[in-house]
Design an enzyme around this catalytic site. Structure first.
Site, short mmCIF file in Angstrom:
data_model
loop_
_atom_site.label_atom_id
_atom_site.label_comp_id
_atom_site.label_asym_id
_atom_site.label_seq_id
_atom_site.Cartn_x
_atom_site.Cartn_y
_atom_site.Cartn_z
CB CYS A 2 80.39 -37.97 31.48
SG CYS A 2 80.88 -38.91 30.03
NE ARG A 27 81.76 -32.70 34.39
CZ ARG A 27 82.51 -33.12 35.43
NH1 ARG A 27 82.89 -32.24 36.33
NH2 ARG A 27 82.88 -34.37 35.55
CD1 TRP A 75 85.01 -36.22 26.55
CD2 TRP A 75 84.17 -34.28 25.86
NE1 TRP A 75 85.96 -35.60 25.79
CE2 TRP A 75 85.48 -34.40 25.36
CE3 TRP A 75 83.45 -33.14 25.54
CZ2 TRP A 75 86.08 -33.42 24.57
CZ3 TRP A 75 84.05 -32.16 24.76
CH2 TRP A 75 85.34 -32.30 24.28
CG ASN A 100 82.60 -38.52 34.74
OD1 ASN A 100 83.08 -38.59 33.61
ND2 ASN A 100 83.12 -37.77 35.69
N GLY A 101 83.50 -41.60 33.60
CA GLY A 101 84.78 -42.28 33.82
C GLY A 101 84.99 -43.36 32.78
CD GLU A 480 103.16 -26.34 23.36
OE1 GLU A 480 103.19 -26.06 22.15
OE2 GLU A 480 102.19 -26.02 24.09
CE LYS A 484 100.33 -23.49 25.78
NZ LYS A 484 100.47 -24.10 24.51
CD GLU A 487 99.26 -20.13 23.48
OE1 GLU A 487 98.28 -19.85 22.77
OE2 GLU A 487 99.66 -21.28 23.63
CG HIS A 503 125.50 -22.00 12.58
ND1 HIS A 503 126.67 -22.18 11.85
CD2 HIS A 503 125.36 -23.12 13.33
CE1 HIS A 503 127.18 -23.37 12.12
NE2 HIS A 503 126.41 -23.97 13.01
CE LYS A 602 91.27 -24.81 23.57
NZ LYS A 602 92.66 -24.97 24.03
C1 AGP Z 1 98.03 -23.43 21.54
O1 AGP Z 1 98.14 -23.11 22.91
C2 AGP Z 1 97.00 -22.59 20.83
N1 AGP Z 1 95.75 -22.68 21.44
C3 AGP Z 1 96.98 -22.85 19.33
O2 AGP Z 1 98.30 -22.85 18.86
C4 AGP Z 1 96.34 -24.19 18.92
O3 AGP Z 1 97.17 -25.26 19.32
C5 AGP Z 1 96.20 -24.19 17.38
O4 AGP Z 1 95.34 -23.14 17.02
C6 AGP Z 1 95.63 -25.51 16.84
O5 AGP Z 1 94.34 -25.70 17.33
P1 AGP Z 1 93.67 -27.16 17.15
O6 AGP Z 1 94.51 -28.09 17.94
O7 AGP Z 1 92.28 -27.01 17.70
O8 AGP Z 1 93.68 -27.49 15.70
#
Ligand code: AGP
Length: 607
Positions: A2, A27, A75, A100-101, A480, A484, A487, A503, A602
């Protein structure tokens, strides 16, 4: 998160508040509102939606006229985005508040206030603190604020109007940030510097449990026992973009550092008397204990959080879990049906493949549970059961804090399910829950060592390709870590189950090839070390992320990052942080656009 703003001066307050709130839009929010003293009366205008919606509403219905007031962008945490749940909130006849909080004990306080005859119109914890302030107000605002802060628990910042003290704004904070800006004949409160930069660069930092009083004579500060406080006046030398990052070079680094707070906001409201409590999410022991199979379906990082969920749910609740990439699940005519549960994990709540997967599962008769960060998003709206994560808006494309709170929710759900099925007793559930509550502090200790990870990143800059390896939960984590790195650094990497290397894939190992090994599972430690040695014997440059009870020998690790140990089950939360920071610093050192990597969006709202 928020956003709070407040203004005392000579300008048109409503215009200043809207302008200041617009600088806090980064935010993330789902509703907004203002409260202004108009001829000595507090006039409040608020609505679900964007600031533009609020401005349009005021244009149509009348904009409060005055030079003193408070404003807010919400938020949602407690209660869906709605006009009623929007701030400011009124408490009785004397108080209007923006917040906020999180007020952690708002449920207990609300029950007491209802027993005293008070009624509530919203689902928010904010209205509870407004009503409590009103019940404590006997004409002395400082005393009312102090009494209230002695009764509430949580992390919060408050902007307050006392209706019988026009032209004055009060503010107080505990953990959630709040600044007090000062200009020529005017003063401001704000959650963050960007909100005031248009008017002034001079501000004070409000400290914990400090009260600020802003009126036409200027600004004063007091302790909770009404002692005056003198403070250092600071000057913001940030530009707007830097200010939104609160001094961090990138949103991604800021969001990595927000993980402890995100975990608190996501987990603490879902724990009652030391046990998980997901009833507000539509989850009871009765309605989850009999699922035949659990499918966890998501994309990218969210799917990796599902992999952690798989291991944890199967380990302690003993229910079969099938994890699937959403784009595969929806086209493989899955066996899901009545009696099954599908858990859709999504930060944005708008990922096309994940939304389609949930709809397909629903058509097949399965129950749907969404774990979503973006309030009111499509996936959130269509699920039968819904657990919001409270990471706040995640601006960087590479997901970090959203992932962290997704796995935190996996733990909460797994503990609740295991208890519901009688696979663990209350004592064990309490033990595991208390370990989960230790995570924010553990992660803070790792963040303090980020320079060690920056040094490790230096050794990866020229790599053409890397392997991430691990076993069990470490294997889920290596997935993961690999994503990271790929990407944002654009260096190819692959995660591989450590036991599977021999294998075929081990043929890739060449002199100097980096192999990042995650070795946090004590039960699998010996096996993992053997696999690391296999790589090292073939020339790999090994980087080992392990628990601090293990000091790798020279024939195992070229570089090592040792973590404070906890139960194997909970190690993914601290262990992912070094993987996030290694990816971050590698990308920074390679000069990449860390927050907006090439080719990526995103939220992938198309197939
Ligand atoms: C991860 O760092 C990426 N931004 C991407 O893999 C993301 O996790 C994926 O597109 C899923 O997005 P969502 O969590 O908004 O569904």
């Amino acid at each position: 998160m928020c956003g709070i703003v407040g203004y005392v001066g000579k300008r048109d307050c409503a215009g200043v508040l809207i302008s200041a709130l617009s600088k806090l839009e980064y935010r993330g929010y789902d509703s907004a509102g203002i409260a202004v003293f108009e001829n000595g009366i507090v006039k409040t205008e608020k609505s679900k939606g964007r600031l533009a919606d609020l401005s349009a509403k005021m244009k149509k219905e009348g904009t409060p006229q005055g030079t003193v007031g408070i404003g807010h962008t919400r938020w949602a945490t407690h209660g869906e985005p709605s006009d009623t749940n929007s701030h400011p909130h009124r408490g009785g006849d004397h108080v209007t508040v923006v917040h906020n909080g999180i007020i952690e004990n708002y449920k207990e306080i609300k029950s007491e206030l209802i027993a005293q005859g008070r009624s509530f119109v919203s689902e928010t914890d904010t209205e509870v603190v407004a009503q409590l302030l009103d019940s404590n107000y006997k004409g002395d605002p400082l005393a009312a604020i102090a009494k209230t802060l002695s009764q509430v628990r949580g992390s919060f910042a408050l902007g307050i109007l006392f209706h019988d003290i026009p032209d004055t704004v009060y503010a107080v904070r505990r953990e959630s940030p709040l600044i007090v800006g000062v200009g020529e004949g005017e003063s401001f409160i704000a959650s963050d510097v960007p909100a005031i930069l248009k008017y002034t660069r001079q501000y004070y930092l409000l400290e914990h449990d400090e009260i600020a009083v802003l009126d036409q004579n200027g600004v004063k500060f007091f302790t909770l026992d009404a002692q005056p406080v003198s403070k250092e006046l600071l000057t913001a030398d940030w530009d707007m973009d830097a200010a939104e990052k609160q001094g961090y070079e990138h949103f991604m680094l800021k969001e990595i550092h927000e993980q402890p707070e995100a975990i608190k906001k996501t987990v603490i409201p879902r724990i009652e008397n030391g046990l998980p409590s997901l009833s507000e999410c539509g989850i009871t022991h009765e309605n989850i204990k009999d699922f035949r199979n659990i499918y966890i379906v998501a994309c990218g990082t969210a799917m990796h959080a599902g992999m952690v969920g798989k291991y944890v749910i199967e380990k302690i609740a003993r229910v079969p879990v099938i994890v699937d990439i959403a784009s595969e699940f929806r086209y493989r005519d899955p066996l899901i049906g009545k009696g099954d549960l599908i858990i859709i994990i999504s930060q944005s709540g708008e990922t096309a493949d994940s939304l389609a997967a949930m709809r397909l599962a629903k058509e097949r008769g399965a129950k749907t549970l969404a774990v979503v960060n973006a309030k009111g998003s499509s996936i959130a709206r269509e699920a039968d059961m819904l657990i919001y994560t409270h990471a706040g808006p995640e601006i960087a494309v590479a997901s970090t804090k959203a992932y962290m709170v997704q796995i935190a929710v996996m733990y909460l759900f797994a503990f609740e399910l295991a208890l519901a099925k009688g696979q663990i007793d209350e004592a064990e559930c309490r033990r595991l829950t208390s370990l989960l509550l230790e995570m924010p502090e553990r992660i803070d200790t790792i963040l303090a060592r980020k320079d060690e990870l920056k040094a490790i990143s230096q050794t990866l800059l020229d790599a053409e390709s890397l392997l991430y390896i691990g076993r069990g939960l470490d294997s889920a984590l290596s997935m993961e870590g690999s994503l990271k790195l790929k990407e944002i650094s654009y260096i190819h990497s692959e995660s591989y189950a450590a036991g599977e290397l021999k294998h075929g894939t081990i043929s890739l190992i060449h002199e100097g090839m980096p192999v990042i090994a995650v070795d946090t599972q004590k039960a699998l430690h010996e096996k993992t070390v053997s696999n690391i040695k296999e790589c090292k014997a073939r020339g790999a440059k090994t980087i080992v992320v392990c628990g601090d009870s293990y000091q790798p020998e020279s024939d195992v690790a070229d570089f090592c990052f040792r973590l404070p140990e906890t139960d194997d089950l909970l190690m993914p939360m601290p262990a992912v942080v070094p993987l996030q920071l290694i990816a971050y610093y590698t990308a920074v050192l390679r000069g990449n656009d860390v927050d907006k990597p090439r080719n990526l969006a995103k939220s992938v709202t198309v197939e």
